[in-house]
Design a protein around this motif. Sequence first.
Motif, PDB file in Angstrom:
ATOM      1  N   GLY A 341       0.798  -1.243   0.022  1.00 35.01           N
ATOM      2  CA  GLY A 341      -0.233   0.064  -0.015  1.00 35.01           C
ATOM      3  C   GLY A 341       0.761   1.473  -0.096  1.00 35.01           C
ATOM      4  N   ASP A 342       0.113   2.457   0.111  1.00 37.18           N
ATOM      5  CA  ASP A 342       1.220   3.571   0.343  1.00 37.18           C
ATOM      6  C   ASP A 342       1.842   3.638   1.668  1.00 37.18           C
ATOM      7  OD1 ASP A 342       2.032   6.114   0.594  1.00 37.18           O
ATOM      8  OD2 ASP A 342       0.103   7.118   0.268  1.00 37.18           O
ATOM      9  N   PRO A 343       3.123   3.760   1.428  1.00 32.35           N
ATOM     10  CA  PRO A 343       4.132   3.480   2.784  1.00 32.35           C
ATOM     11  C   PRO A 343       3.975   4.380   3.500  1.00 32.35           C
ATOM     12  CG  PRO A 343       5.479   4.389   0.687  1.00 32.35           C
ATOM     13  CD  PRO A 343       4.137   3.850   0.113  1.00 32.35           C
ATOM     14  N   ALA A 344       3.426   5.630   3.258  1.00 34.29           N
ATOM     15  CA  ALA A 344       3.229   7.039   4.065  1.00 34.29           C
ATOM     16  C   ALA A 344       1.802   6.458   5.014  1.00 34.29           C
ATOM     17  CB  ALA A 344       2.733   8.132   3.343  1.00 34.29           C
ATOM     18  N   TYR A 345       1.228   5.464   4.783  1.00 35.85           N
ATOM     19  CA  TYR A 345       0.025   5.014   5.749  1.00 35.85           C
ATOM     20  C   TYR A 345      -0.058   3.650   6.031  1.00 35.85           C
ATOM     21  CZ  TYR A 345      -2.097   9.548   3.707  1.00 35.85           C
ATOM     22  OH  TYR A 345      -2.411  10.718   3.429  1.00 35.85           O
ATOM     23  N   ARG A 451      -6.945  -2.915   6.115  1.00 38.80           N
ATOM     24  CA  ARG A 451      -6.300  -3.279   4.796  1.00 38.80           C
ATOM     25  C   ARG A 451      -5.263  -2.240   4.520  1.00 38.80           C
ATOM     26  NH1 ARG A 451      -9.245  -7.280   3.037  1.00 38.80           N
ATOM     27  NH2 ARG A 451     -11.595  -7.458   3.303  1.00 38.80           N
ATOM     28  N   ALA A 452      -3.921  -2.709   3.872  1.00 40.76           N
ATOM     29  CA  ALA A 452      -2.950  -1.758   3.592  1.00 40.76           C
ATOM     30  C   ALA A 452      -3.245  -0.917   2.637  1.00 40.76           C
ATOM     31  CB  ALA A 452      -1.898  -2.625   3.173  1.00 40.76           C
ATOM     32  N   ASN A 453      -4.335  -1.187   1.768  1.00 41.01           N
ATOM     33  CA  ASN A 453      -4.802  -0.416   0.629  1.00 41.01           C
ATOM     34  C   ASN A 453      -6.087   0.291   0.882  1.00 41.01           C
ATOM     35  OD1 ASN A 453      -4.379   0.634  -1.841  1.00 41.01           O
ATOM     36  ND2 ASN A 453      -5.703  -0.793  -2.882  1.00 41.01           N
ATOM     37  N   ALA A 454      -6.432   0.525   2.160  1.00 45.12           N
ATOM     38  CA  ALA A 454      -7.889   1.135   2.399  1.00 45.12           C
ATOM     39  C   ALA A 454      -7.555   2.690   2.070  1.00 45.12           C
ATOM     40  CB  ALA A 454      -8.088   0.942   3.851  1.00 45.12           C
ATOM     41  N   ALA A 455      -8.689   3.372   1.794  1.00 46.14           N
ATOM     42  CA  ALA A 455      -8.749   4.830   1.357  1.00 46.14           C
ATOM     43  C   ALA A 455      -8.427   5.501   2.489  1.00 46.14           C
ATOM     44  CB  ALA A 455     -10.040   5.196   0.781  1.00 46.14           C
TER      45      ALA A 455
END
Length: 582
Positions: A341-345, A451-455
């Motif tokens: 996912g976005d590594p900042a989150y 989830r790693a890719n949640a909004a």
Amino acid sequence: MSRLSVFLSLPALALVSACNFAGEDAVSPPENARTGNQAQREAMVAAAHPLAVEAGLEALRDGGHAVDAAIAVQSVLGLVEPQSSGIGGGAFMVYYDASDRALTVYDGRETAPAQIDETLFLDDEGDPLSFMEAWQSGRSTGVPGVIAMLAMAHDDHGTRAWADGFTYAAHLAEEGFAVAPRLHQIASRVAEVTQIDERQPSARYLFDENGDALAVSQVVTNPAYADTLRAIGEDWRNFYTGEIAQGIVDAASERPLPGYLTMEDLAGYEPLRREALCTPYRELQICGAPPPASGGVAVGAIMGMLENFEMSAFGPESATGWHLFIEASRLAYADRDRYVGDPAYADVPVEGLLDEAYLNARADAIALNQAIASAEAGTPPGAPQAAVDGSDDAPGTSHFVIVDAQGNAISMTTTVESPFGNNRMTQGGFFLNNQLTDFAFEPRDEDGRLRANAAAPGKRPRSSMSPTIVLTPDNEFVLATGSPGGNSIIAYTAKSLVGMLDWDLSPDAAAALSNVVARGDVVSIEAGFEGSKIETLREFGHEVRGGQGETSGIHIVRQTEDGLVGGADPRRDGTVRGLGED
């Protein structure tokens, strides 16, 4: 010992040039558009449309840098191939600086508006929207990043005036271009599944008054796009403020399901420089983009696992060779779905996913003649607890490769996500992206884990984009490759690498090689794949769906002892040409 290495950006050489045009009428592609598989070339462009290739060559012909050519290519693709990419979308660029033998990744991925949360694609009852509902909604649009990303790269390396990068496309937009077969095909399909009516500005551009797609070779103009490009040419910030930005916000705010974009979101967008991910492969280095792109991790993992096998002993005619490719793909996709996912989150264990011992252990699970019963995510070093996210990426994407006369190289994947983005066109003559549909529609699993890719506000959705550059151990350029194709991009790109590096195929042959995509427990094999191999794969235990339409759009440029050699995927309208072929 980790397999992961990184490269940092460094300055490029300075050259000055200008742009010119061959004629004043509606422009047609050059007749020799597919002659790229030749040597003795000093520079080369491979892209999804002949006019985009010509725009890039114009920049190089006048002494421009690879970044200058990329600006020209992207601005033309947004006009002639709007179903796939455009200035209303985002991109990842892997850049190779020949003078310093260094890599930089430019991240122009879209960001989510500040006003959204993890429930972005849930309805009032808390159930996920259907993709069709989300696709054409205003909620699907993120802040476009490609213009800011190109401006950053131009500041670092460009040698021509920024405005020169847009003059070729502006000329085409005013004088007209002929509708290509794939543009007609995709527009026709969109018309079949959506209601083309007066509410959708796309009806005024690529569809006639009856809602039918314009015919192949019909000449189209887009003067509003020309005006937008000229405004961007004056100052790239004009895209993110003022009239152009307001047009983006207004289009995203239309019903149904209006979005959350604001003028503040646009004005605050920032592209990023990132370090490239490089994994060793048979004395070479496979380098790609890091998260939120998942290609650098997943392609690197596939190749890292395959390094444990003598792939050259099997070849493209061997079912065993494809079986190994399938198994490595299944395992890499499983890890990608769980962790990236976005590594900042999200805590993304990038080094662990590409760790040599970890990939060797994953490869140990692969048998030569028996499919893994169920490909599950592993536990790489540093792995956090994470919920599996099986979100799909839509295939509205484009890829191009540029090598300039100084040896600087670009591998860039660019997208508006689904065909024509979310089908909303701004008053500035370009389509909005629907990139936020790359987020997980269900943000939490059944145990309540995020989830790693949640909004999330400001977050960049995970992408499968896999722009790739291969280097020698001494960091000399070997080749650049990549493809559109949604989450299949990873498999398409890895296939092209195996084809060239293990099976000794030319770039053209590697691009044309049958596509085999294995994610989860189903293997999708392109129509034309030889039947006996499919039967053997089934005997190995694979659930094979043969005869599938796998529409990759691979573009490749490779350095050989005799010069540059290029390849363009025969499945699309792409071409490859080098300086000296005029």
